[in-house]
Motif scaffolding. Structure first.
Motif, PDB file in Angstrom:
ATOM      1  N   UNK A   1     -45.637  42.051   3.320  1.00 58.97           N
ATOM      2  CA  UNK A   1     -46.385  40.908   2.804  1.00 58.97           C
ATOM      3  C   UNK A   1     -46.436  39.842   3.893  1.00 58.97           C
ATOM      4  N   UNK A   2     -47.643  39.350   4.263  1.00 57.48           N
ATOM      5  CA  UNK A   2     -47.707  38.339   5.311  1.00 57.48           C
ATOM      6  C   UNK A   2     -47.090  37.027   4.837  1.00 57.48           C
ATOM      7  N   UNK A   3     -46.467  36.329   5.783  1.00 56.49           N
ATOM      8  CA  UNK A   3     -45.872  35.041   5.465  1.00 56.49           C
ATOM      9  C   UNK A   3     -46.988  34.030   5.286  1.00 56.49           C
ATOM     10  N   UNK A   4     -46.785  33.103   4.353  1.00 58.79           N
ATOM     11  CA  UNK A   4     -47.814  32.088   4.127  1.00 58.79           C
ATOM     12  C   UNK A   4     -47.166  30.791   3.685  1.00 58.79           C
ATOM     13  N   UNK A   5     -47.896  29.712   3.923  1.00 67.96           N
ATOM     14  CA  UNK A   5     -47.502  28.383   3.482  1.00 67.96           C
ATOM     15  C   UNK A   5     -48.631  27.875   2.598  1.00 67.96           C
ATOM     16  N   UNK A   6     -48.303  27.449   1.405  1.00 74.07           N
ATOM     17  CA  UNK A   6     -49.309  26.954   0.473  1.00 74.07           C
ATOM     18  C   UNK A   6     -49.479  25.453   0.655  1.00 74.07           C
ATOM     19  N   UNK A   7     -50.709  25.023   0.985  1.00 72.99           N
ATOM     20  CA  UNK A   7     -51.033  23.607   1.127  1.00 72.99           C
ATOM     21  C   UNK A   7     -52.108  23.295   0.094  1.00 72.99           C
TER      22      UNK A   7
ATOM     23  N   UNK B   1     -51.844  29.714   6.578  1.00 75.10           N
ATOM     24  CA  UNK B   1     -51.903  28.531   5.732  1.00 75.10           C
ATOM     25  C   UNK B   1     -52.907  28.820   4.634  1.00 75.10           C
ATOM     26  N   UNK B   2     -52.454  28.811   3.391  1.00 76.01           N
ATOM     27  CA  UNK B   2     -53.342  29.009   2.248  1.00 76.01           C
ATOM     28  C   UNK B   2     -53.692  27.637   1.699  1.00 76.01           C
ATOM     29  N   UNK B   3     -54.920  27.222   1.940  1.00 77.99           N
ATOM     30  CA  UNK B   3     -55.374  25.879   1.614  1.00 77.99           C
ATOM     31  C   UNK B   3     -56.124  25.879   0.283  1.00 77.99           C
ATOM     32  N   UNK B   4     -55.604  25.113  -0.660  1.00 77.08           N
ATOM     33  CA  UNK B   4     -56.263  24.921  -1.953  1.00 77.08           C
ATOM     34  C   UNK B   4     -56.624  23.453  -2.064  1.00 77.08           C
ATOM     35  N   UNK B   5     -57.885  23.175  -2.372  1.00 82.45           N
ATOM     36  CA  UNK B   5     -58.328  21.790  -2.456  1.00 82.45           C
ATOM     37  C   UNK B   5     -59.228  21.609  -3.659  1.00 82.45           C
TER      38      UNK B   5
ATOM     39  N   UNK C   1     -56.017  30.272   8.681  1.00 85.64           N
ATOM     40  CA  UNK C   1     -56.158  29.412   7.513  1.00 85.64           C
ATOM     41  C   UNK C   1     -57.012  30.142   6.498  1.00 85.64           C
ATOM     42  N   UNK C   2     -56.500  30.272   5.284  1.00 86.79           N
ATOM     43  CA  UNK C   2     -57.241  30.901   4.192  1.00 86.79           C
ATOM     44  C   UNK C   2     -57.566  29.867   3.138  1.00 86.79           C
ATOM     45  N   UNK C   3     -58.788  29.915   2.630  1.00 85.04           N
ATOM     46  CA  UNK C   3     -59.212  28.994   1.580  1.00 85.04           C
ATOM     47  C   UNK C   3     -59.109  29.710   0.241  1.00 85.04           C
ATOM     48  N   UNK C   4     -58.322  29.143  -0.658  1.00 83.37           N
ATOM     49  CA  UNK C   4     -58.101  29.740  -1.962  1.00 83.37           C
ATOM     50  C   UNK C   4     -59.098  29.130  -2.941  1.00 83.37           C
ATOM     51  N   UNK C   5     -59.826  29.990  -3.646  1.00 84.85           N
ATOM     52  CA  UNK C   5     -60.788  29.539  -4.638  1.00 84.85           C
ATOM     53  C   UNK C   5     -60.552  30.267  -5.947  1.00 84.85           C
TER      54      UNK C   5
END
Length: 154
Positions: A71-77, A113-117, A141-145
């Motif tokens: 599983x790739x490491x990720x940081x949720x922002x 970086x999993x970016x949720x906005x 950077x991944x954008x979560x939708x």
């Protein structure tokens, strides 16, 4: 020995025979087609140069599948509607975000970086956060939708 004047030919041109009409042959090069071709090439280079300069970095999928336990490491922002930033659901300032992302980059450069906005967040705020992540050393950077709602089966 006599040195006399000899005639090399007839006419006023010093001996050059020009034929019946007396016109000189044209020795100029027609540069109009050359200029036309050069202008077309210039326009083509002007149009294509900006396209060649853009570099979109794509992370294309590989042909081999990943391991199931890999599983790739990720940081949720996350960014709420007011512009407040959260890292792993904890509120942080931009300086704290930079420190946390630098720590994650030090642990692994492949951290994503999993970016949720919120959809009301201005684009400029997202660009600032992407710049912070990039400066910290995290380029993924991944954008979560959310998925659009599916129509219910009736």
């Amino acid at each position: 020995m006599s040195f006399g004047r000899t005639s090399l030919g007839s006419g006023a041109s010093g001996g050059r025979s020009t034929g019946g009409g007396g016109q000189r042959p044209m020795s100029d090069i027609n540069v109009t087609p050359l200029v036309d071709v050069m202008l077309v090439l210039l326009v083509i280079f002007i149009i294509t140069a900006p396209l060649m300069a853009s570099s979109i970095r794509l992370d294309l999928p590989r042909t081999e599948g990943g391991k199931t336990g890999d599983v790739p490491k990720s940081v949720s922002v996350a960014v709420d509607a007011k512009g407040q930033v959260f890292v792993n659901d904890q509120p942080v300032t931009d300086d704290q975000l930079s420190e946390r992302l630098a720590g994650a980059a030090a642990a692994s450069r492949e951290t994503e970086v999993q970016l949720r906005a919120d959809q009301t967040v201005p684009y400029g705020r997202i660009v600032v956060l992407m710049g912070i992540a990039n400066k910290a050393g995290l380029g993924r950077i991944g954008f979560v939708t959310e998925a659009p709602p599916t129509p219910s089966a009736r």
